[in-house]
Each structure stands twice: as C-alpha cells, then as structure tokens.
Design an enzyme around this catalytic site. Sequence first.
Site, PDB file in Angstrom:
ATOM      1  N   ASP A   1      23.272  35.487  36.621  1.00  0.00           N
ATOM      2  CA  ASP A   1      22.370  34.641  37.439  1.00  0.00           C
ATOM      3  C   ASP A   1      23.194  34.485  38.586  1.00  0.00           C
ATOM      4  O   ASP A   1      24.408  35.108  39.004  1.00  0.00           O
ATOM      5  CB  ASP A   1      22.655  33.067  37.081  1.00  0.00           C
ATOM      6  CG  ASP A   1      21.681  32.106  37.719  1.00  0.00           C
ATOM      7  OD1 ASP A   1      20.651  32.546  38.431  1.00  0.00           O
ATOM      8  OD2 ASP A   1      21.945  30.825  37.839  1.00  0.00           O
ATOM      9  N   GLY A   2      22.677  34.255  39.963  1.00  0.00           N
ATOM     10  CA  GLY A   2      23.300  34.309  41.198  1.00  0.00           C
ATOM     11  C   GLY A   2      22.981  33.036  41.976  1.00  0.00           C
ATOM     12  O   GLY A   2      22.036  32.559  41.719  1.00  0.00           O
TER      13      GLY A   2
ATOM     14  N   HIS B   1      16.914  26.385  35.095  1.00  0.00           N
ATOM     15  CA  HIS B   1      17.393  25.069  35.161  1.00  0.00           C
ATOM     16  C   HIS B   1      16.413  24.315  34.035  1.00  0.00           C
ATOM     17  O   HIS B   1      15.848  23.288  34.270  1.00  0.00           O
ATOM     18  CB  HIS B   1      16.726  24.536  36.425  1.00  0.00           C
ATOM     19  CG  HIS B   1      17.782  24.853  37.387  1.00  0.00           C
ATOM     20  ND1 HIS B   1      19.161  24.825  37.668  1.00  0.00           N
ATOM     21  CD2 HIS B   1      17.296  25.733  38.638  1.00  0.00           C
ATOM     22  CE1 HIS B   1      19.470  25.418  38.610  1.00  0.00           C
ATOM     23  NE2 HIS B   1      18.479  25.840  39.354  1.00  0.00           N
TER      24      HIS B   1
ATOM     25  N   GLU C   1      21.823  37.516  42.683  1.00  0.00           N
ATOM     26  CA  GLU C   1      21.160  37.767  41.528  1.00  0.00           C
ATOM     27  C   GLU C   1      21.254  39.338  41.391  1.00  0.00           C
ATOM     28  O   GLU C   1      21.535  39.720  39.974  1.00  0.00           O
ATOM     29  CB  GLU C   1      19.611  37.420  41.663  1.00  0.00           C
ATOM     30  CG  GLU C   1      19.252  36.028  42.018  1.00  0.00           C
ATOM     31  CD  GLU C   1      19.215  35.258  40.767  1.00  0.00           C
ATOM     32  OE1 GLU C   1      19.655  35.631  39.744  1.00  0.00           O
ATOM     33  OE2 GLU C   1      19.069  33.906  40.864  1.00  0.00           O
TER      34      GLU C   1
ATOM     35  N   ASP D   1      24.642  29.945  35.743  1.00  0.00           N
ATOM     36  CA  ASP D   1      24.428  29.119  36.896  1.00  0.00           C
ATOM     37  C   ASP D   1      25.577  28.431  37.443  1.00  0.00           C
ATOM     38  O   ASP D   1      26.118  28.459  38.464  1.00  0.00           O
ATOM     39  CB  ASP D   1      23.414  28.367  36.707  1.00  0.00           C
ATOM     40  CG  ASP D   1      22.985  27.265  37.964  1.00  0.00           C
ATOM     41  OD1 ASP D   1      22.509  27.956  38.769  1.00  0.00           O
ATOM     42  OD2 ASP D   1      23.014  26.112  37.813  1.00  0.00           O
TER      43      ASP D   1
ATOM     44  N   ASP E   1      16.790  34.762  35.706  1.00  0.00           N
ATOM     45  CA  ASP E   1      15.904  33.604  35.893  1.00  0.00           C
ATOM     46  C   ASP E   1      15.394  34.240  37.290  1.00  0.00           C
ATOM     47  O   ASP E   1      14.659  33.349  38.058  1.00  0.00           O
ATOM     48  CB  ASP E   1      16.504  32.425  36.117  1.00  0.00           C
ATOM     49  CG  ASP E   1      17.637  32.226  37.101  1.00  0.00           C
ATOM     50  OD1 ASP E   1      18.012  33.230  37.990  1.00  0.00           O
ATOM     51  OD2 ASP E   1      18.053  30.944  37.081  1.00  0.00           O
TER      52      ASP E   1
END
Length: 310
Positions: free
Chosen positions: A13-14, A130, A52, A140, A77
């Site tokens: 994740d970024g 999320h 990302e 995250d 994501d």
Amino acid sequence: MPDSAKIQSIYTDGACSGNPGPGGWGVVVYFTDGSRQELGGGAAATTNNRMEMQAAIAALEFLATAKQSEPISLYTDSEYVKNGVTKWVAGWKKKGWKTAQGKAVLNQDLWQTLDELNSKQVEWRYVRGHAGDVGNERCDAIARSFSLSRPIALKQRSPQTANSKNSIEPELALVANTPSGLPTTATSESDTTDIASTNAVQQSSVNLAELSTMDVTMTDSIAPAPLENLDNLPREVRVAQLRNLIETLRISDEIAKQGYLISSSELADLMDVNASAVTSRGDNWVWRNWVVSRVRREGNQILWQLERVD
C-alpha cells in the site's frame, strides 16, 4: 534447524499527505509458517501513485531475494498498479512508452522497474482498501506513518524464531527502505528528522490507535445501481444519453488535463452515482479512462484528482 517456510502472500500500500506531498509505502509479507516480515519507507515529495508503485517494487525485490519457485499472491488496493502491470504495460512498451494520445507515460521509471521485476510467479490481486482486510489495513498504517514522518515499529521475521514454538516474539524494529537518491541516516526515537533523510530509525512511540485519528477512513458501502434495459428505450433517448456520455467524458478529460481538483459530490455528479459510491472506493481507483486519486480533505469535503491512462 533450516528455515523451510515460504512466502505465501504479500500486501502492499502507498499513502501521500497531499498529492504531491510527503509520502510513504508499506509492505507486509506473510509466510507459510504464520510469521511475517514488514517493510516501509517514504519520500519527501511524491504522489500517491508513485508510493503505491514503490510498495509493489519493494515487495517484488523482497520476493527475488527469497529465491523461491512457488507462486505467491500479491495484494494491492490500487487498481492503477494492478491494471498497469497486468494490462497497460504491454501496450505502452509497444508504443515506445507512449499513451494512446502519444503522450509520455507518467511514472515511466517505476513502471519499467515493475515490469522487469514482475513474473508469472506473481498473481496480482485487487483488495478493496479500508474494508477491514488485516493485511491491507496494516500496510495502510505503515504507509501513512511514513508519510507523516512518524514511522511505526515494523515486525522483523527471523528463521530461528519462526521455527521455535516456545520462543519469545522478536523485538520490533524499523526497516525503512527509502527510495534511491535519499541519504541514509539513523535517528533516535525523539528525533523528528524528515523521512526524506531517514533510512533506518528506532522504535516510534506512535501506535495504531493514535494513527487512526490522523486521517479519515472511508468505510461507506458501495451499492451498485440497477441497470436499465436500454433496448426498451426509444432510439432518440438512447442517442441523447450517448451525447450526454460523450460530454461527460470530455469534461473528465479537461479536468484531468488541467489538473483540477474536484469534490466528492462533484465527482459523484460527473459519474452519475451517489456520493457514497465515490468515498467508499478508497484513496486510489480506476474509473473508465482515468485513475481517480484522493488528494486531501478541505473542511468536510474530500478533493480528488483525475489522471488519464490508456
């Protein structure tokens, strides 16, 4: 005892505090013996998409060092990253790293690195951000902590610990794999040096409970709108709808070309959906020919940016 555990899956994740702005990325590697390894890093001035991509690059580099032949699942994501690696890169390469409009592909340097590291061993999977997925939520948290220059402690796996049922969990430490070009500096827990100059730091006092209050998590459910049977509509109505669609696409192109930021409600109007269908999709996703990225919050509105890709 030799370590026989293999990598089973990797989450990436970024995050970015502003777009562009200070950014961070996180990686969680899960092994077949139940242990895990966490990685994180950041940059002083970057974009959400680059973070990302940087997370995915770090994941593939880690996989390469493992020298295993078994397939793994890589979860992201970011539809931008997944679609780019699995769909768009091949076309870009044939066109000399140009889009369908003849423009230079954005983030070409990172796309080339991703393409070189990618292999049939990796199964790319999209996970909704999320939404309560443990691996995604942890990535995250790591990414956001680095983007805020307050990196949290990362879990480090040791083969000895993984093979010992009665051993004590190894001490948490930070592995800040900072993007190339940034100096390597060790800092103390009280040091507030910007993450751009930090490659390895000691444990941070920030915990997940504190981090969760630093930014808004969007958890609204997305309900698909019922589709009309267009064949039952008069031809003139269908033509009018097509004209409206073309106008919508032209407006979207202009918004992307000029770099305009639009609110969630404005984006929902543009897409002809409820506002909750926008905010529930996470920070970075694909709509038609555009990557939609969350930039920042102003008051009670989230601002978004459109980036044209083909």
